[in-house]
Design a protein around this motif. Structure first.
Motif, PDB file in Angstrom:
ATOM      1  N   UNK A  63       0.824  -1.210   0.000  1.00 21.20           N
ATOM      2  CA  UNK A  63       0.000   0.000   0.000  1.00 21.20           C
ATOM      3  C   UNK A  63       0.859   1.261   0.000  1.00 21.20           C
ATOM      4  N   UNK A  64       1.943   1.240   0.740  1.00 19.32           N
ATOM      5  CA  UNK A  64       2.867   2.380   0.771  1.00 19.32           C
ATOM      6  C   UNK A  64       3.381   2.678  -0.633  1.00 19.32           C
ATOM      7  N   UNK A  65       3.784   1.646  -1.331  1.00 17.97           N
ATOM      8  CA  UNK A  65       4.286   1.826  -2.692  1.00 17.97           C
ATOM      9  C   UNK A  65       3.185   2.346  -3.617  1.00 17.97           C
ATOM     10  N   UNK A  66       1.974   1.807  -3.474  1.00 20.12           N
ATOM     11  CA  UNK A  66       0.856   2.261  -4.306  1.00 20.12           C
ATOM     12  C   UNK A  66       0.533   3.730  -4.044  1.00 20.12           C
ATOM     13  N   UNK A  67       0.550   4.139  -2.781  1.00 20.04           N
ATOM     14  CA  UNK A  67       0.260   5.539  -2.447  1.00 20.04           C
ATOM     15  C   UNK A  67       1.335   6.453  -3.029  1.00 20.04           C
ATOM     16  N   UNK A  68       2.601   6.083  -2.864  1.00 19.25           N
ATOM     17  CA  UNK A  68       3.698   6.893  -3.412  1.00 19.25           C
ATOM     18  C   UNK A  68       3.587   6.988  -4.938  1.00 19.25           C
ATOM     19  N   UNK A  69       3.246   5.889  -5.579  1.00 20.56           N
ATOM     20  CA  UNK A  69       3.114   5.910  -7.038  1.00 20.56           C
ATOM     21  C   UNK A  69       1.905   6.722  -7.488  1.00 20.56           C
ATOM     22  N   UNK A  70       0.849   6.751  -6.674  1.00 17.37           N
ATOM     23  CA  UNK A  70      -0.301   7.598  -7.007  1.00 17.37           C
ATOM     24  C   UNK A  70       0.099   9.064  -6.911  1.00 17.37           C
ATOM     25  N   UNK A  71       0.883   9.402  -5.904  1.00 15.58           N
ATOM     26  CA  UNK A  71       1.382  10.776  -5.765  1.00 15.58           C
ATOM     27  C   UNK A  71       2.187  11.157  -7.013  1.00 15.58           C
ATOM     28  N   UNK A  72       3.035  10.272  -7.458  1.00 13.19           N
ATOM     29  CA  UNK A  72       3.829  10.526  -8.666  1.00 13.19           C
ATOM     30  C   UNK A  72       2.936  10.639  -9.902  1.00 13.19           C
ATOM     31  N   UNK A  73       1.913   9.803  -9.980  1.00 13.34           N
ATOM     32  CA  UNK A  73       0.969   9.850 -11.100  1.00 13.34           C
ATOM     33  C   UNK A  73       0.281  11.206 -11.168  1.00 13.34           C
ATOM     34  N   UNK A  74       0.005  11.775  -9.994  1.00 12.36           N
ATOM     35  CA  UNK A  74      -0.629  13.092  -9.928  1.00 12.36           C
ATOM     36  C   UNK A  74       0.394  14.222 -10.065  1.00 12.36           C
ATOM     37  N   UNK A  75       1.613  13.869 -10.462  1.00 15.87           N
ATOM     38  CA  UNK A  75       2.701  14.797 -10.708  1.00 15.87           C
ATOM     39  C   UNK A  75       3.198  15.470  -9.427  1.00 15.87           C
ATOM     40  N   UNK A  76       3.098  14.731  -8.316  1.00 16.54           N
ATOM     41  CA  UNK A  76       3.618  15.217  -7.048  1.00 16.54           C
ATOM     42  C   UNK A  76       4.890  14.477  -6.686  1.00 16.54           C
ATOM     43  N   UNK A  77       5.400  14.796  -5.518  1.00 15.77           N
ATOM     44  CA  UNK A  77       6.625  14.172  -5.026  1.00 15.77           C
ATOM     45  C   UNK A  77       6.319  13.530  -3.680  1.00 15.77           C
ATOM     46  N   UNK A  78       6.494  12.214  -3.568  1.00 12.95           N
ATOM     47  CA  UNK A  78       6.210  11.557  -2.295  1.00 12.95           C
ATOM     48  C   UNK A  78       7.249  11.899  -1.230  1.00 12.95           C
ATOM     49  N   UNK A  79       6.759  12.104  -0.013  1.00 12.23           N
ATOM     50  CA  UNK A  79       7.666  12.278   1.112  1.00 12.23           C
ATOM     51  C   UNK A  79       8.461  10.991   1.287  1.00 12.23           C
ATOM     52  N   UNK A  80       9.701  11.122   1.794  1.00 12.76           N
ATOM     53  CA  UNK A  80      10.517   9.906   1.868  1.00 12.76           C
ATOM     54  C   UNK A  80      11.536   9.900   3.003  1.00 12.76           C
ATOM     55  N   UNK A  81      11.359  10.791   3.979  1.00 10.14           N
ATOM     56  CA  UNK A  81      12.273  10.752   5.124  1.00 10.14           C
ATOM     57  C   UNK A  81      11.477  10.466   6.395  1.00 10.14           C
ATOM     58  N   UNK A  82      12.141   9.857   7.366  1.00 11.64           N
ATOM     59  CA  UNK A  82      11.468   9.580   8.630  1.00 11.64           C
ATOM     60  C   UNK A  82      11.036  10.872   9.318  1.00 11.64           C
ATOM     61  N   UNK A  83      11.815  11.926   9.170  1.00 15.51           N
ATOM     62  CA  UNK A  83      11.436  13.222   9.734  1.00 15.51           C
ATOM     63  C   UNK A  83      10.106  13.688   9.150  1.00 15.51           C
ATOM     64  N   UNK A  84       9.970  13.587   7.823  1.00 13.26           N
ATOM     65  CA  UNK A  84       8.705  13.957   7.181  1.00 13.26           C
ATOM     66  C   UNK A  84       7.556  13.098   7.690  1.00 13.26           C
ATOM     67  N   UNK A  85       7.799  11.807   7.815  1.00 12.60           N
ATOM     68  CA  UNK A  85       6.736  10.893   8.262  1.00 12.60           C
ATOM     69  C   UNK A  85       6.279  11.247   9.670  1.00 12.60           C
ATOM     70  N   UNK A  86       7.223  11.463  10.560  1.00 15.13           N
ATOM     71  CA  UNK A  86       6.889  11.776  11.955  1.00 15.13           C
ATOM     72  C   UNK A  86       6.158  13.116  12.041  1.00 15.13           C
TER      73      UNK A  86
END
Length: 157
Positions: A63-86
C-alpha cells in the motif's frame, strides 16, 4: 481551470498530493509499528499474532508503494524521510509492546486513524473527479474495515 496531463484540475491535484503524502506518512508509521509488534510479541498467542503482523506489514508495504506511485501519477513528489513521516502523522506510535491485547488494540487504533484520513481523501478525489485516487481509497477503506472487524472480534468486542 488549468488541467494536469491527466485532465484533472491542477489545484485539486496539488491538494490531493498533500493529503496523500499525509496518508503515506501515516502508513509508514503504521508499517513500522507492525514490524515492531511482529518482532516483540510474546505469550500464548505468539505464533498466531507473529504471523498476522507479518501479513499486515507485508500488505502495508504494498500500500505504501501504491500511495507513493499515485502521488507521482498526480505529478507530485512523495515524502521519503522519517522526519517527514513523523512530522506529518497522527497514527499512534507503538514502542516496546509485547502484550497481545495491547498490540492488537494499537493496530485497531492505527487503522481507525488511517480510515479517517482515507475518507477525507475519498471525498476530495470524488469532488476532483479523480477516479484513480477514488478507487484506491475505496479499496483501502473496505479492506481496513474488515480487518478492524476481525481484530475487534479477536479482542472480544
Amino acid at each position: 481551470m488549468i488541467e494536469t496531463v491527466l485532465g484533472l484540475d491542477k489545484k485539486d491535484s496539488a491538494n490531493l498530493v498533500d493529503n496523500l503524502n499525509g496518508l503515506l506518512s501515516n502508513f509508514q508509521i503504521y508499517y513500522q509499528n507492525l514490524r515492531g509488534l511482529h518482532w516483540n510479541i510474546k505469550g500464548k498467542n505468539f505464533f498466531d499474532l507473529h504471523n498476522k503482523f507479518e501479513e499486515l506489514y507485508t500488505g502495508a508495504q504494498v500500500e505504501i508503494d501504491d500511495i507513493a506511485e499515485r502521488i507521482l501519477t498526480l505529478q507530485g513528489k512523495p515524502l521519503h524521510t522519517f522526519t517527514d513521516y513523523i512530522n506529518n502523522s497522527s497514527v499512534p506510535v507503538g514502542k516496546d509492546i509485547s502484550n497481545d491485547e495491547k498490540a492488537v488494540e494499537l493496530v485497531v487504533n492505527s487503522l481507525s486513524e488511517l480510515l479517517k484520513i482515507e475518507r477525507v481523501i475519498l471525498n476530495l478525489s470524488d469532488e476532483a473527479n479523480d477516479e484513480g485516487t477514488n478507487a484506491m481509497m475505496s479499496d483501502l477503506i473496505s479492506e481496513q474495515e474488515k480487518t478492524i472487524w476481525m481484530l475487534n472480534s479477536w479482542l472480544g468486542k
